[in-house]
Design an enzyme around this catalytic site. Structure first.
Site, PDB file in Angstrom:
ATOM      1  CD  GLU A  26      -2.691  -1.358   2.735  1.00 22.43           C
ATOM      2  OE1 GLU A  26      -2.597  -0.579   3.480  1.00 22.43           O
ATOM      3  OE2 GLU A  26      -2.800  -2.814   2.994  1.00 22.43           O
ATOM      4  CD  GLU A  31      -9.267   2.016   5.881  1.00 19.44           C
ATOM      5  OE1 GLU A  31      -9.113   1.046   6.797  1.00 19.44           O
ATOM      6  OE2 GLU A  31      -8.413   2.129   4.955  1.00 19.44           O
TER       7      GLU A  31
END
Length: 429
Positions: A233, A344
């Site tokens: 990520e 998110e």
């Protein structure tokens, strides 16, 4: 910018963490953590802790000893130290002494030479390019070193436990609506992927609780969405718990066992090998976008080197940051089965209501350019190490009245989407 756009909300479908699969959907929850360690005892919080030791319970003293031992292990001797305008301390550490080389399979090695870029990659290495606040000091780390953001005891103490520090915590939920992690994401799956490239709009979203975060990132994913989940990520995040402030910061993360025991943020464990002396992972990004004014985005590319099999990271316009060695992973040793892009947030409901933590710019996708946050020029890397456009892009907004997403395509931005929102509002109680 005219575009056809759609929003899809799978309210009744389960998801895993921030990853969504059409065929196998399970909800997976994570949480933020803290920041990065220091080898030097000059920090004021360190001195306060030392002076109060005799008045502290034995368990707390034991914890402080463990923290200092951890900091000594992670923080390496600096050949130069730079004070960033935002208060960060950047240590210039000899490249071969960085935390990665504490790993048993990397001990005694040196960073690899740059790999072949994917075909169709058109960026150039801009030597004058600067995307981080610490470089505004006018100082730079010398060749042969890497800039590491120093973490203090104060940073570690913001985490509930030392084990939690620098990690996302695994927490599986099967009902998306009960999860405290909320998403507005686009993803592709059902194929073999060898990387991804995108430009991500950078903002300074308001995070209203110290244990919440707001992030925008790329996920490279493989595994069965059980205990063997592999992810790589990278992107930007605002995390008061991890960094102690509200600045958007460039970050990385990896795990090979669904966030259980492996992996960490940035350089907080041995794993990611940094090769660049101009980018500090975890440092604040500057400049940022402003509402109805100048827009600023960062390029992020992750791809698998066909020669050695390692996963490389590029930031900005051609700045190679470093790589995740292939041996760190199980499924990602071969390829990814899913790529995800988007935002998110964590919603702790600490006030009894939905959080007002913002995602992206804090504005909904409908507001468009200059107001909503975006991802543009979404591409993936195929088996032939070529960048190709996305096909069969799926969208998910699991709380669309709080944060939403709308996608489009044109000749300048290729595949793109707007996303984000304010959190709590009249339709998001």
């Amino acid at each position: 910018m005219a575009s056809s756009s759609t929003t899809t909300s799978y309210r009744k479908l389960p998801i895993i963490f921030t990853f969504v699969v059409l065929s196998v959907l399970v909800s997976f929850n994570t949480a933020p953590v803290s920041s990065k360690p220091t080898i030097q005892a000059s920090d004021s919080s360190h001195n306060v802790l030392l002076s109060n030791q005799t008045f502290r319970p034995r368990s707390e003293l034991h914890r402080l000893r463990r923290i200092r031992s951890y900091l000594k292990k992670i923080n390496k001797p600096a050949v130069k130290t730079i004070k960033s305008p935002d208060g960060d301390v950047i240590d210039c550490v000899l490249s071969h002494l960085q935390p990665a080389f504490d790993h048993p399979q990397l001990k005694g090695q040196k960073p690899l030479e740059p790999p072949e870029r994917p075909k169709g990659h058109d960026s150039v290495d801009a030597l004058t390019e600067s995307f981080q606040l610490w470089t505004d000091s006018g100082e730079a780390c010398p060749e042969g070193t890497i800039p590491i953001r120093r973490t203090t005891e104060k940073d570690v103490l913001r985490a509930s436990t030392l084990r939690r520090f620098g990690r996302k915590i695994r927490n599986v939920r099967h009902d998306t609506m009960s999860s405290d992690h909320e998403h507005a994401v686009a993803f592709v799956n059902g194929d073999q992927f060898y990387g991804a490239k995108v430009s991500i709009n950078v903002w300074t979203p308001r995070v209203t609780d110290p244990y919440e975060f707001s992030l925008s990132q790329v996920w490279i994913i493989s595994g069965t969405f059980g205990n063997d989940l592999n992810t790589i990520e990278a992107g930007w995040q605002v995390s008061p718990e991890l960094y102690g402030d509200g600045n958007p910061r460039f970050f990385t993360y990896w795990t090979t066992d669904a966030y259980q025991a492996t992996g960490c943020y940035n350089l907080l464990c041995s794993g990611f090998v940094q090769t660049n002396n101009r980018i500090s992972i975890g440092a604040a990004i500057s400049p940022r976008s402003s509402y109805s004014s100048r827009q600023f985005d960062i390029g992020v590319m992750i791809w698998k080197d066909p020669k050695h099999g390692h996963w490389w990271l590029e930031f900005g316009s051609g700045l190679l940051v470093g790589y995740w060695p292939s041996f760190l992973f199980s499924h990602l040793r071969s390829h990814a089965s899913m790529v995800q892009f988007g935002g998110e947030i964590v919603n702790t409901r600490s006030t009894g209501y939905h959080t007002s933590t913002q995602m992206g710019s804090g504005h909904f996708a409908d507001e468009g350019f200059g107001k909503a946050s975006y991802f543009r020029n979404l591409q993936v890397v195929d088996w032939d190490n070529s960048l190709i456009p996305l096909s069969n892009l799926h969208l998910l907004a699991d709380h669309p009245t709080c944060y939403d997403i709308k996608a489009g395509r044109n000749n300048v931005w290729g595949n793109y989407f707007y996303y984000g929102g304010p959190g709590r509002n009249s339709r998001c109680p």
